[in-house]
Scaffold this motif. Structure first.
Motif, PDB file in Angstrom:
ATOM      1  N   LEU A 257       0.828  -1.207   0.000  1.00 31.10           N
ATOM      2  CA  LEU A 257       0.000   0.000   0.000  1.00 31.10           C
ATOM      3  C   LEU A 257       0.863   1.258   0.000  1.00 31.10           C
ATOM      4  O   LEU A 257       0.526   2.263  -0.641  1.00 31.10           O
ATOM      5  CB  LEU A 257      -0.949  -0.010   1.191  1.00 31.10           C
ATOM      6  N   ASP A 258       1.983   1.227   0.691  1.00 31.50           N
ATOM      7  CA  ASP A 258       2.896   2.373   0.673  1.00 31.50           C
ATOM      8  C   ASP A 258       3.516   2.554  -0.708  1.00 31.50           C
ATOM      9  O   ASP A 258       3.722   3.687  -1.165  1.00 31.50           O
ATOM     10  CB  ASP A 258       3.997   2.190   1.720  1.00 31.50           C
ATOM     11  N   THR A 259       3.812   1.456  -1.341  1.00 30.84           N
ATOM     12  CA  THR A 259       4.372   1.527  -2.705  1.00 30.84           C
ATOM     13  C   THR A 259       3.365   2.144  -3.664  1.00 30.84           C
ATOM     14  O   THR A 259       3.723   2.938  -4.538  1.00 30.84           O
ATOM     15  CB  THR A 259       4.769   0.116  -3.179  1.00 30.84           C
ATOM     16  N   ILE A 260       2.085   1.785  -3.494  1.00 34.18           N
ATOM     17  CA  ILE A 260       1.040   2.401  -4.327  1.00 34.18           C
ATOM     18  C   ILE A 260       0.945   3.891  -4.038  1.00 34.18           C
ATOM     19  O   ILE A 260       0.795   4.714  -4.955  1.00 34.18           O
ATOM     20  CB  ILE A 260      -0.313   1.688  -4.087  1.00 34.18           C
ATOM     21  N   ASN A 261       1.081   4.273  -2.779  1.00 38.30           N
ATOM     22  CA  ASN A 261       1.085   5.701  -2.436  1.00 38.30           C
ATOM     23  C   ASN A 261       2.208   6.436  -3.143  1.00 38.30           C
ATOM     24  O   ASN A 261       2.035   7.560  -3.639  1.00 38.30           O
ATOM     25  CB  ASN A 261       1.239   5.880  -0.925  1.00 38.30           C
ATOM     26  N   ASP A 262       3.369   5.815  -3.203  1.00 39.70           N
ATOM     27  CA  ASP A 262       4.522   6.451  -3.839  1.00 39.70           C
ATOM     28  C   ASP A 262       4.324   6.652  -5.334  1.00 39.70           C
ATOM     29  O   ASP A 262       5.030   7.464  -5.950  1.00 39.70           O
ATOM     30  CB  ASP A 262       5.784   5.610  -3.595  1.00 39.70           C
ATOM     31  N   LEU A 263       3.403   5.919  -5.929  1.00 38.56           N
ATOM     32  CA  LEU A 263       3.142   6.059  -7.362  1.00 38.56           C
ATOM     33  C   LEU A 263       2.189   7.210  -7.668  1.00 38.56           C
ATOM     34  O   LEU A 263       1.828   7.417  -8.827  1.00 38.56           O
ATOM     35  CB  LEU A 263       2.557   4.751  -7.917  1.00 38.56           C
ATOM     36  N   ASP A 264       1.774   7.954  -6.643  1.00 33.64           N
ATOM     37  CA  ASP A 264       0.861   9.087  -6.833  1.00 33.64           C
ATOM     38  C   ASP A 264      -0.466   8.637  -7.430  1.00 33.64           C
ATOM     39  O   ASP A 264      -1.037   9.337  -8.278  1.00 33.64           O
ATOM     40  CB  ASP A 264       1.494  10.147  -7.729  1.00 33.64           C
ATOM     41  N   ALA A 265      -0.965   7.481  -7.034  1.00 35.33           N
ATOM     42  CA  ALA A 265      -2.260   6.974  -7.499  1.00 35.33           C
ATOM     43  C   ALA A 265      -3.269   7.170  -6.387  1.00 35.33           C
ATOM     44  O   ALA A 265      -3.746   6.208  -5.770  1.00 35.33           O
ATOM     45  CB  ALA A 265      -2.137   5.522  -7.904  1.00 35.33           C
ATOM     46  N   LYS A 266      -3.611   8.424  -6.111  1.00 38.23           N
ATOM     47  CA  LYS A 266      -4.440   8.750  -4.957  1.00 38.23           C
ATOM     48  C   LYS A 266      -5.873   8.233  -5.103  1.00 38.23           C
ATOM     49  O   LYS A 266      -6.481   7.783  -4.136  1.00 38.23           O
ATOM     50  CB  LYS A 266      -4.438  10.252  -4.730  1.00 38.23           C
ATOM     51  N   VAL A 267      -6.409   8.316  -6.310  1.00 43.66           N
ATOM     52  CA  VAL A 267      -7.799   7.890  -6.518  1.00 43.66           C
ATOM     53  C   VAL A 267      -7.926   6.389  -6.292  1.00 43.66           C
ATOM     54  O   VAL A 267      -8.843   5.924  -5.593  1.00 43.66           O
ATOM     55  CB  VAL A 267      -8.277   8.273  -7.929  1.00 43.66           C
ATOM     56  N   PHE A 268      -7.010   5.636  -6.842  1.00 42.22           N
ATOM     57  CA  PHE A 268      -7.066   4.181  -6.665  1.00 42.22           C
ATOM     58  C   PHE A 268      -6.817   3.813  -5.200  1.00 42.22           C
ATOM     59  O   PHE A 268      -7.476   2.921  -4.659  1.00 42.22           O
ATOM     60  CB  PHE A 268      -6.030   3.503  -7.562  1.00 42.22           C
ATOM     61  N   ARG A 269      -5.885   4.531  -4.574  1.00 45.75           N
ATOM     62  CA  ARG A 269      -5.612   4.264  -3.149  1.00 45.75           C
ATOM     63  C   ARG A 269      -6.846   4.565  -2.303  1.00 45.75           C
ATOM     64  O   ARG A 269      -7.165   3.835  -1.350  1.00 45.75           O
ATOM     65  CB  ARG A 269      -4.436   5.137  -2.690  1.00 45.75           C
ATOM     66  N   SER A 270      -7.584   5.601  -2.681  1.00 48.48           N
ATOM     67  CA  SER A 270      -8.811   5.942  -1.979  1.00 48.48           C
ATOM     68  C   SER A 270      -9.883   4.869  -2.175  1.00 48.48           C
ATOM     69  O   SER A 270     -10.629   4.536  -1.258  1.00 48.48           O
ATOM     70  CB  SER A 270      -9.331   7.300  -2.458  1.00 48.48           C
ATOM     71  N   LEU A 271      -9.929   4.290  -3.397  1.00 47.42           N
ATOM     72  CA  LEU A 271     -10.887   3.220  -3.669  1.00 47.42           C
ATOM     73  C   LEU A 271     -10.600   1.995  -2.802  1.00 47.42           C
ATOM     74  O   LEU A 271     -11.519   1.334  -2.308  1.00 47.42           O
ATOM     75  CB  LEU A 271     -10.833   2.831  -5.153  1.00 47.42           C
ATOM     76  N   ILE A 272      -9.332   1.687  -2.624  1.00 52.05           N
ATOM     77  CA  ILE A 272      -8.972   0.551  -1.765  1.00 52.05           C
ATOM     78  C   ILE A 272      -9.492   0.777  -0.346  1.00 52.05           C
ATOM     79  O   ILE A 272     -10.028  -0.130   0.304  1.00 52.05           O
ATOM     80  CB  ILE A 272      -7.440   0.353  -1.767  1.00 52.05           C
ATOM     81  N   GLN A 273      -9.358   2.013   0.106  1.00 49.98           N
ATOM     82  CA  GLN A 273      -9.789   2.327   1.469  1.00 49.98           C
ATOM     83  C   GLN A 273     -11.301   2.274   1.595  1.00 49.98           C
ATOM     84  O   GLN A 273     -11.848   1.673   2.526  1.00 49.98           O
ATOM     85  CB  GLN A 273      -9.255   3.704   1.865  1.00 49.98           C
ATOM     86  N   THR A 274     -12.017   2.904   0.655  1.00 46.51           N
ATOM     87  CA  THR A 274     -13.482   2.982   0.747  1.00 46.51           C
ATOM     88  C   THR A 274     -14.149   1.618   0.548  1.00 46.51           C
ATOM     89  O   THR A 274     -15.267   1.401   1.000  1.00 46.51           O
ATOM     90  CB  THR A 274     -14.038   3.974  -0.282  1.00 46.51           C
ATOM     91  N   THR A 275     -13.477   0.712  -0.155  1.00 47.17           N
ATOM     92  CA  THR A 275     -14.064  -0.618  -0.378  1.00 47.17           C
ATOM     93  C   THR A 275     -13.683  -1.607   0.722  1.00 47.17           C
ATOM     94  O   THR A 275     -14.086  -2.779   0.671  1.00 47.17           O
ATOM     95  CB  THR A 275     -13.604  -1.182  -1.737  1.00 47.17           C
ATOM     96  N   GLY A 276     -12.911  -1.152   1.698  1.00 52.95           N
ATOM     97  CA  GLY A 276     -12.556  -2.030   2.813  1.00 52.95           C
ATOM     98  C   GLY A 276     -11.579  -3.121   2.453  1.00 52.95           C
ATOM     99  O   GLY A 276     -11.574  -4.188   3.084  1.00 52.95           O
ATOM    100  N   LEU A 277     -10.734  -2.870   1.445  1.00 56.92           N
ATOM    101  CA  LEU A 277      -9.805  -3.898   0.993  1.00 56.92           C
ATOM    102  C   LEU A 277      -8.382  -3.679   1.504  1.00 56.92           C
ATOM    103  O   LEU A 277      -7.458  -4.384   1.093  1.00 56.92           O
ATOM    104  CB  LEU A 277      -9.788  -3.964  -0.546  1.00 56.92           C
ATOM    105  N   GLU A 278      -8.209  -2.700   2.416  1.00 61.35           N
ATOM    106  CA  GLU A 278      -6.864  -2.415   2.901  1.00 61.35           C
ATOM    107  C   GLU A 278      -6.240  -3.626   3.590  1.00 61.35           C
ATOM    108  O   GLU A 278      -5.077  -3.960   3.360  1.00 61.35           O
ATOM    109  CB  GLU A 278      -6.899  -1.220   3.865  1.00 61.35           C
ATOM    110  N   ASP A 279      -6.993  -4.293   4.449  1.00 52.11           N
ATOM    111  CA  ASP A 279      -6.455  -5.448   5.157  1.00 52.11           C
ATOM    112  C   ASP A 279      -6.061  -6.564   4.205  1.00 52.11           C
ATOM    113  O   ASP A 279      -5.095  -7.302   4.441  1.00 52.11           O
ATOM    114  CB  ASP A 279      -7.473  -5.966   6.178  1.00 52.11           C
ATOM    115  N   THR A 280      -6.840  -6.688   3.113  1.00 51.91           N
ATOM    116  CA  THR A 280      -6.525  -7.708   2.116  1.00 51.91           C
ATOM    117  C   THR A 280      -5.134  -7.500   1.556  1.00 51.91           C
ATOM    118  O   THR A 280      -4.326  -8.439   1.458  1.00 51.91           O
ATOM    119  CB  THR A 280      -7.565  -7.679   0.975  1.00 51.91           C
ATOM    120  N   PHE A 281      -4.821  -6.249   1.198  1.00 51.97           N
ATOM    121  CA  PHE A 281      -3.522  -5.964   0.596  1.00 51.97           C
ATOM    122  C   PHE A 281      -2.407  -5.834   1.631  1.00 51.97           C
ATOM    123  O   PHE A 281      -1.230  -5.827   1.273  1.00 51.97           O
ATOM    124  CB  PHE A 281      -3.608  -4.691  -0.251  1.00 51.97           C
ATOM    125  N   LYS A 282      -2.773  -5.726   2.900  1.00 51.81           N
ATOM    126  CA  LYS A 282      -1.753  -5.718   3.946  1.00 51.81           C
ATOM    127  C   LYS A 282      -1.317  -7.129   4.304  1.00 51.81           C
ATOM    128  O   LYS A 282      -0.143  -7.399   4.547  1.00 51.81           O
ATOM    129  CB  LYS A 282      -2.290  -5.027   5.206  1.00 51.81           C
TER     130      LYS A 282
END
Length: 834
Positions: A257-282
């Motif tokens: 997830l930090d690597t995705i943040n570094d890619l400046d993909a804020k919209v996609f990172r926000s989608l991961i958060q709003t869909t509750g998939l953060e734990d999946t990718f952690k």
């Protein structure tokens, strides 16, 4: 120059026949529409080098490379990639993604490179076995042990694979019955019994890219074949740096997830958060294809315009945010360097497929796409996965091309044409296709009559459909400037991206909706139907090729519609100059107004089925559509230095001057004469011609008399006239008339064992002789002197190509008495020993 041009033309014809032969079959559609064929139009990868066996250390007793001192064998962190749908060492394709006139490197690896290539890249241990310097020999003055290959250095991990010769087919076997499974297992074991009478052979092939070195060894041990693969690559989290051995650069690996943040993909990172998939990718190991903010915003706007339905306009396929995120995620570590063009991987969204495509670019690099979204920043390594930045949205592929067309609201007419021609069956579920799909609006641009013919599945519908299909995936991202590809018939298609970002096909059709992703390819919607020359009706094709006098003859016979309705036919169309022959003009004047005879003459120029130039055979007898009357096809070599290169063809001794012009499921060949069916055998021709009176009397009651009547033969008879016989010694002429045994011997020396048409005789060349055999078991030298004169032995041909049902008659100006047998001169070649 002319000879060079002829040689080049013959070679080009042969190569083109071989190149596209896979597209030509007897069946007009079901077989010839070979959609699953792929042709490799990509250059070999510029960063891959083939390495011979002597450049590597041999495999050890267990077929394993020895571990180098100071190098630990480390495990590869990522799991073994899913097996591709086909051999990943093959890179199929078709798009040449360069501007017109500029091509990607045509040089295979290991060959001289373009001017900008620097031989300095050979040094520094870049090539295995090389110590720097030209050709990997350490230079002429360098040390052979100056450097060791990078893959023998530190932080290099090793993968090993072993497979038997039948393992590759494992995934293709479907077993439903457990008993049947046991039976198959028993049969397989039986097949693997070693053949102790065969030899043991070991073959190795090694290749390396920037970050991988791989050796594949095939061992044939008395009939049991096994393949061993040893693969060296940087251990996960390590990279190579130029000029160093091994993989010395260690990356600082962050969570995914930090690597995705570094890619400046804020919209996609926000989608991961709003869909509750953060734990999946952690918690798991995933590869994520990360859309840019711009790409996601444009996608969301388009979805809103379509009232929250997907790109196919069907509400039941609406894509939720959760599905959208999971469509871009794949379990495990997907390193793109391990994948090839048209490989398939599967996402976490209901196992929907993701297609990987690789395209060459004008700067000799590669463009990689996933579901037609271009990857702009690949292989960003994380501690628990890999992130690839893409400049699009990887829309999940959940339906086949067939299903999309059947359901799409804008493709109802195309669906009807595919149904009426029974064409859906030609699209394989595991194929790689591009369909340039005409919309209903495109069909409405046609005249009502043409549209109805297409919808009914008229014979031209097949040719038109095939023109819109490629057997490889062409994503819109690969279209930069002017590019070309090939359709399934091997015909070139031109595509262009204009300055205002419009995509144009063949300078006629605009792509109105690009990249509709399917499980077996991609669909692009176009606003105009492309009708190629190959889809023209026969009459239109004749006019297009300026064969207007034959077209006029068809109209006089009232045969226009009948000719156009011919399906899967071959037409030998005479040139306009062919109608200037006085004999032809006289015949046409005699049958003028007799439509029945005109139709028979036209049908004599046609065959059932498509006879391509690649399928022509010497001395073939072909049944025509004119009451099964026959045409005789002959092939010749007129190149003294290249007697095995067939460069000339005749049909009833008319030279075929134009080949393989396609027309609506048929093929047209241009000939330089009007084809007139012979009605007599050779003997009857001689008996009925007053200039052969002496010859007729000599032939009577000889063995040759029977030979010249046999219709199961195809021979050439060299016929001396009465004047020619009058010029020989009176005693010899008397002997010929009275001694039938001697007459028979002389006459056999006038019979060539195959049909030799005058246009099949090439020019004489000093030092090289073309010899043809006779029934007397002697040979005559043949050749053309000047522009017209043809010599056969010591005789000159004064009248050519008088056709008979069993061969051809040439008038000659000398009697050819048998000579004492001699051996052929050095450099002699037999014309018919082909």
């Amino acid at each position: 120059m002319l000879r060079k041009a002829l040689i080049l033309g013959a070679l080009v014809t042969y190569i083109s026949c071989q190149r596209f032969n896979e597209f030509h079959f007897a069946d007009p559609f079901a077989e010839s529409w070979n959609w699953h064929s792929r042709h490799n139009l990509f250059p070999q990868e510029r960063d891959i080098e083939e390495v011979t066996e002597r450049d590597r250390e041999p495999l050890g007793p267990n077929y394993e490379d020895p571990i180098q001192s100071g190098t630990d064998e480390k495990p590869i962190l990522q799991p073994k990639p899913q097996k591709p749908s086909y051999n990943p060492s093959v890179i199929p394709g078709g798009v040449v993604d360069v501007e017109a006139g500029v091509g990607p490197s045509p040089f295979p690896s290991g060959f001289p490179a373009p001017p900008e290539f620097s031989f300095s890249s050979f040094g520094g241990g870049q090539y295995p076995g090389g110590g720097g310097g030209l050709l990997g020999l350490g230079g002429f003055f360098g040390s052979l042990s100056e450097a060791k290959p990078w893959w023998k250095g530190p932080n290099v991990c090793i993968e090993r694979e072993e497979s038997a010769d039948d393992d590759d087919d494992e995934d293709d076997v479907v077993v439903e019955d457990p008993l049947e499974s046991k039976k198959n297992e028993t049969e397989t074991q039986t097949e693997k019994v070693p053949n102790f009478f065969s030899t043991a052979i070991s073959l190795s092939n090694c290749r390396q890219s920037a970050n991988k070195y791989e050796c594949v060894t095939k061992i044939n041990n008395h009939g049991v074949v096994k393949t061993f693969t040893v693969r060296y690559k940087c251990c996960y989290g390590f990279l190579r740096t130029k000029g160093t051995s091994g993989c010395e650069k260690q990356l600082e690996l962050k969570p995914l997830l930090d690597t995705i943040n570094d890619l400046d993909a804020k919209v996609f990172r926000s989608l991961i958060q709003t869909t509750g998939l953060e734990d999946t990718f952690k918690d798991g190991n995933y590869t994520v294809f990360v859309p840019t903010d711009t790409a996601l915003n444009e996608f969301n706007e388009k979805m809103l315009e379509l009232n929250n339905v997907d790109l196919r306009g069907d509400a039941k396929n609406a894509l939720s945010n959760n599905d959208l995120v999971l469509s871009h995620a794949v379990a495990g570590f997907i390193d793109l360097t391990d994948y090839a063009n048209e490989d398939i991987i599967y996402s976490e969204n209901k196992n929907s497929s993701i297609r990987i495509n690789t395209y060459p670019t004008q700067n000799y690099e590669k463009m990689v796409t996933v579901n037609c979204a271009r990857i702009t920043k690949p292989n960003n390594l994380a501690s628990n996965g890999i992130a690839h930045l893409i400049e699009g949205v990887a829309v999940p592929a959940t339906q086949s091309i067939q299903d999309i067309i059947k359901e799409h609201k804008k493709l109802s007419n195309l669906r009807q044409v595919l149904d009426s021609t029974d064409s859906f069956k030609n699209l394989r579920d595991n194929g790689h296709y591009t369909i340039f799909a005409p919309t209903d609006e495109a069909f409405d641009k046609l005249t009502p009559a043409v549209k109805q013919k297409l919808l009914r599945g008229d014979s031209c519908a097949v040719s038109i459909l095939k023109h819109h299909v490629t057997a490889h995936t062409v994503c819109s991202a690969a279209i930069n400037g002017n590019v070309t590809t090939h359709n399934i018939e091997g015909e070139i298609l031109n595509l262009e991206r204009t300055s205002d970002d419009q995509l144009i096909l063949e300078e006629k059709a605009k792509i109105t909706e690009a990249d509709v992703i399917a499980t077996n390819g991609v669909i692009h919607l176009i606003d105009t139907i492309l009708i190629p020359d190959s889809a023209l009706h026969i009459n239109a094709a004749l006019k297009n090729e300026n064969l207007t006098k034959f077209n006029d003859l068809i109209e006089q016979a009232g045969f226009t519609e009948d000719i156009d309705n011919l399906n899967n036919a071959t037409v030998f169309a005479p040139s306009n100059e062919a109608f200037e022959d006085p004999k032809v003009a006289k015949l046409l004047d005699e049958i003028k107004g007799d439509r029945e005879k005109l139709r028979d003459l036209i049908l004599y120029h046609t065959l059932p089925g498509q006879l391509q130039s690649c399928d022509m055979n010497n001395n073939a007898v072909l049944k025509t559509n004119d009451h099964d009357k026959e045409l005789r096809l002959n092939l010749y070599s007129t190149l003294p230095l290249f007697t095995n290169v067939i460069n000339r063809a005749t049909i009833n001794c008319a030279r075929i001057t134009g080949f393989d012009e396609k027309a609506c499921g048929s093929v047209i060949h241009e000939v330089d004469k009007v084809l007139l069916p012979p009605s007599q055998n050779i003997l009857d021709l001689i008996r009925d011609d007053p200039k052969y009176t002496t010859l007729s009397s000599i032939i009577k009651d000889t063995e040759v008399e029977k030979i010249l009547q046999e219709n199961n033969r195809s021979v050439t008879f060299l016929a001396p006239t009465d004047e020619t016989f009058a010029a020989i010694d009176e005693a010899d002429l008397k002997t010929l008339k009275e001694d039938k045994e001697k007459a028979n011997a002389v006459l056999k020396n006038h019979i060539l064992t195959e049909v030799l048409c005058c246009s099949g005789v090439g020019p004489q060349s000093w030092g090289f002789s073309t010899l043809v055999p006779t029934l007397s078991r002697q040979h005559h030298q043949v050749g053309r002197t000047g522009s017209h004169q043809i010599r056969i032995g010591r005789a000159v041909v004064t009248s050519c190509d008088n056709l008979a049902t069993n061969g051809v008659v040439h008038t000659v100006n000398k009697v050819l008495f048998p000579q004492r047998p001699t051996s052929p001169s050095f450099g002699g070649f037999f014309l018919f020993d082909i």
